[in-house]
Design a protein around this motif. Structure first.
Motif, short mmCIF file in Angstrom:
data_model
loop_
_atom_site.label_atom_id
_atom_site.label_comp_id
_atom_site.label_asym_id
_atom_site.label_seq_id
_atom_site.Cartn_x
_atom_site.Cartn_y
_atom_site.Cartn_z
N ALA A 84 -7.09 3.20 19.68
CA ALA A 84 -5.71 4.66 19.49
C ALA A 84 -6.40 5.05 18.41
O ALA A 84 -7.85 5.36 17.42
CB ALA A 84 -4.65 3.62 18.99
N GLY A 111 -10.20 4.04 17.74
CA GLY A 111 -11.32 3.85 19.05
C GLY A 111 -11.71 5.23 19.04
O GLY A 111 -11.81 5.66 20.65
N TYR A 112 -11.80 6.51 18.72
CA TYR A 112 -11.95 7.77 18.76
C TYR A 112 -13.65 7.74 18.56
O TYR A 112 -14.01 8.83 17.16
CB TYR A 112 -11.25 9.10 18.66
CG TYR A 112 -10.49 8.98 19.37
CD1 TYR A 112 -9.90 9.87 20.57
CD2 TYR A 112 -9.02 8.55 18.83
CE1 TYR A 112 -8.83 9.28 21.53
CE2 TYR A 112 -7.80 7.63 20.05
CZ TYR A 112 -8.05 8.87 21.37
OH TYR A 112 -6.75 8.96 22.59
N GLY A 136 -7.82 -1.32 22.32
CA GLY A 136 -6.87 -0.42 23.12
C GLY A 136 -7.39 0.96 23.12
O GLY A 136 -7.62 1.90 21.93
N LEU A 137 -8.22 0.99 24.21
CA LEU A 137 -9.54 2.13 24.41
C LEU A 137 -8.68 2.90 25.77
O LEU A 137 -9.40 4.01 25.59
CB LEU A 137 -11.03 1.73 24.11
CG LEU A 137 -11.22 1.17 23.07
CD1 LEU A 137 -12.65 0.81 23.15
CD2 LEU A 137 -11.27 1.67 21.61
N GLY A 138 -7.43 1.74 26.46
CA GLY A 138 -7.50 2.35 27.54
C GLY A 138 -8.82 2.18 29.03
O GLY A 138 -9.45 2.00 28.26
N ARG A 141 -12.48 1.79 29.42
CA ARG A 141 -13.26 1.51 27.91
C ARG A 141 -13.16 0.56 27.66
O ARG A 141 -14.31 -0.13 26.99
CB ARG A 141 -12.69 2.74 27.91
CG ARG A 141 -14.63 2.82 26.36
CD ARG A 141 -13.74 4.60 25.69
NE ARG A 141 -15.16 4.41 24.32
CZ ARG A 141 -15.00 5.22 23.51
NH1 ARG A 141 -14.04 6.27 23.59
NH2 ARG A 141 -15.56 5.18 22.56
N GLY A 162 -4.91 -2.27 26.25
CA GLY A 162 -4.33 -0.62 26.23
C GLY A 162 -3.44 0.20 25.28
O GLY A 162 -3.94 0.33 24.62
N GLY A 163 -2.14 0.82 25.76
CA GLY A 163 -1.67 1.65 24.39
C GLY A 163 -0.98 1.16 23.75
O GLY A 163 0.03 1.15 23.20
N ASP A 166 -0.39 1.59 19.67
CA ASP A 166 0.92 3.41 19.48
C ASP A 166 2.47 2.49 19.79
O ASP A 166 2.97 3.23 18.61
CB ASP A 166 0.60 4.28 20.77
CG ASP A 166 -0.84 4.39 20.89
OD1 ASP A 166 -1.51 5.44 20.04
OD2 ASP A 166 -1.25 4.84 21.48
N ARG A 196 0.36 10.32 33.67
CA ARG A 196 0.45 9.37 34.03
C ARG A 196 0.41 8.84 35.03
O ARG A 196 0.21 8.29 35.87
CB ARG A 196 1.16 8.08 33.46
CG ARG A 196 0.71 7.88 31.71
CD ARG A 196 1.64 6.66 31.19
NE ARG A 196 1.83 5.76 31.59
CZ ARG A 196 1.16 4.98 31.11
NH1 ARG A 196 0.10 5.21 29.81
NH2 ARG A 196 0.61 4.00 31.87
N ARG A 199 -1.70 7.43 37.50
CA ARG A 199 -2.12 6.16 38.12
C ARG A 199 -1.31 5.69 38.70
O ARG A 199 -1.11 4.75 39.47
CB ARG A 199 -1.49 4.55 36.21
CG ARG A 199 -0.80 5.19 35.40
CD ARG A 199 -0.68 4.88 34.50
NE ARG A 199 -2.19 5.34 33.48
CZ ARG A 199 -2.81 4.34 32.44
NH1 ARG A 199 -1.85 3.23 32.88
NH2 ARG A 199 -3.87 4.86 32.11
N1 UDP Z 1 -7.87 6.06 23.42
C1 UDP Z 1 -8.91 5.07 22.28
N2 UDP Z 1 -10.17 5.79 22.07
C2 UDP Z 1 -10.56 6.68 23.60
C3 UDP Z 1 -9.15 7.12 24.39
C4 UDP Z 1 -8.25 6.80 24.18
O1 UDP Z 1 -8.47 4.81 20.83
O2 UDP Z 1 -11.34 7.07 23.87
C5 UDP Z 1 -6.18 4.69 22.55
C6 UDP Z 1 -5.61 6.11 23.71
O3 UDP Z 1 -5.15 6.52 22.03
C7 UDP Z 1 -4.13 4.69 23.31
C8 UDP Z 1 -5.26 3.69 24.29
O4 UDP Z 1 -6.28 3.59 23.77
O5 UDP Z 1 -3.81 4.33 21.94
C9 UDP Z 1 -5.58 3.53 25.61
O6 UDP Z 1 -3.54 3.95 26.14
P1 UDP Z 1 -3.55 4.48 28.03
O7 UDP Z 1 -1.49 4.77 27.69
O8 UDP Z 1 -4.18 4.32 29.04
O9 UDP Z 1 -2.68 1.80 27.95
P2 UDP Z 1 -2.26 1.76 29.52
O10 UDP Z 1 -1.92 2.48 29.73
O11 UDP Z 1 -3.58 1.65 29.92
O12 UDP Z 1 -1.45 0.30 28.39
#
Ligand code: UDP
Length: 215
Positions: A84, A111-112, A136-138, A141, A162-163, A166, A196, A199
């Protein structure tokens, strides 16, 4: 059976990741190697019903993560949150500490960062001594991070989330309970983040495959 020296891998399975795995051997390998695949999507529940399987309800990553964090707090195990935007994992960790008194957070990392630096994060996690790592990188990744560096973190439990950070940090609202009960959490999230939409397009491709594929 879990080997003594190998960590326990927890994946979240949804139609989108299944479709992506068909074209991504590393992702496919990660999903097959996982010790536990959570049915994190109403599409997986439907698929199970169509194939006579026994999955009757979703188990979301965030609910399972919170259960594990509660266990960590009770057992004196430490957690690390990786992913995140800057500050989000810390805020999520603070809220988790309020929710689970006594919880020990070994560390957090945003995660950036360029993928070449992911091995540095694995080293940071290793030296933090964390028992459980939530990533939680999406997708994909986060799965590929764990496939490449999971073992190097030295943690016993590795989970993709995932997210979730957040939501745990209070930056993103979770769907009201009525949406969750009706299996419509995806609709609420779509309304919050219209980007989204991509997806959800996996579902109409995924379900026909579930029906026609023999195994
Ligand atoms: N994220 C990250 N690094 C990246 C791209 C995304 O840390 O390079 C984080 C983003 O801030 C978010 C999470 O990865 O907190 C991905 O959220 P997503 O909505 O994809 O999650 P999901 O839908 O899989 O629950």
């Amino acid at each position: 059976m879990l080997k003594k020296d190998s960590p326990h891998l927890i994946a979240s399975v949804n139609p989108e990741i299944c479709m992506a795995a068909a074209n991504n051997p590393e992702l496919r390998e990660f999903l097959l190697a996982a010790n536990l695949g959570l049915p994190d999507g109403i599409g997986i529940v439907l698929a199970s019903r169509l194939r006579g399987g026994s999955i009757r309800q979703r188990i979301t990553g965030i609910d399972f993560m919170q259960a594990l964090v509660g266990l960590a707090a009770r057992e004196g195990k430490t957690i690390f949150l990786f992913g995140a935007a800057e500050g989000v994992a810390e805020a999520a960790a603070d809220n988790l500490c309020r929710q689970f008194p006594g919880l020990k957070v070994a560390g957090t990392h945003h995660g950036y960062l360029p993928s070449e630096q992911e091995s540095d994060v694995a080293r940071i996690i290793l030296s933090s001594g964390a028992d459980m790592v939530f990533v939680g990188l999406g997708s994909p990744r986060q799965e590929l991070f764990l496939a490449a560096h999971g073992k190097a973190t030295g943690a016993r439990v590795l989970m993709v989330v995932g997210g979730s950070f957040d939501v745990l940090a209070g930056r993103l609202q979770r769907a009201p309970e009525i949406y969750q009960k009706l299996g419509l959490e995806w609709l609420y999230r779509l309304l919050q983040q219209p980007s989204r939409i991509k997806r959800f397009l996996a579902l109409p491709k995924f379900l026909p495959l579930v029906i026609i594929k023999k195994n």
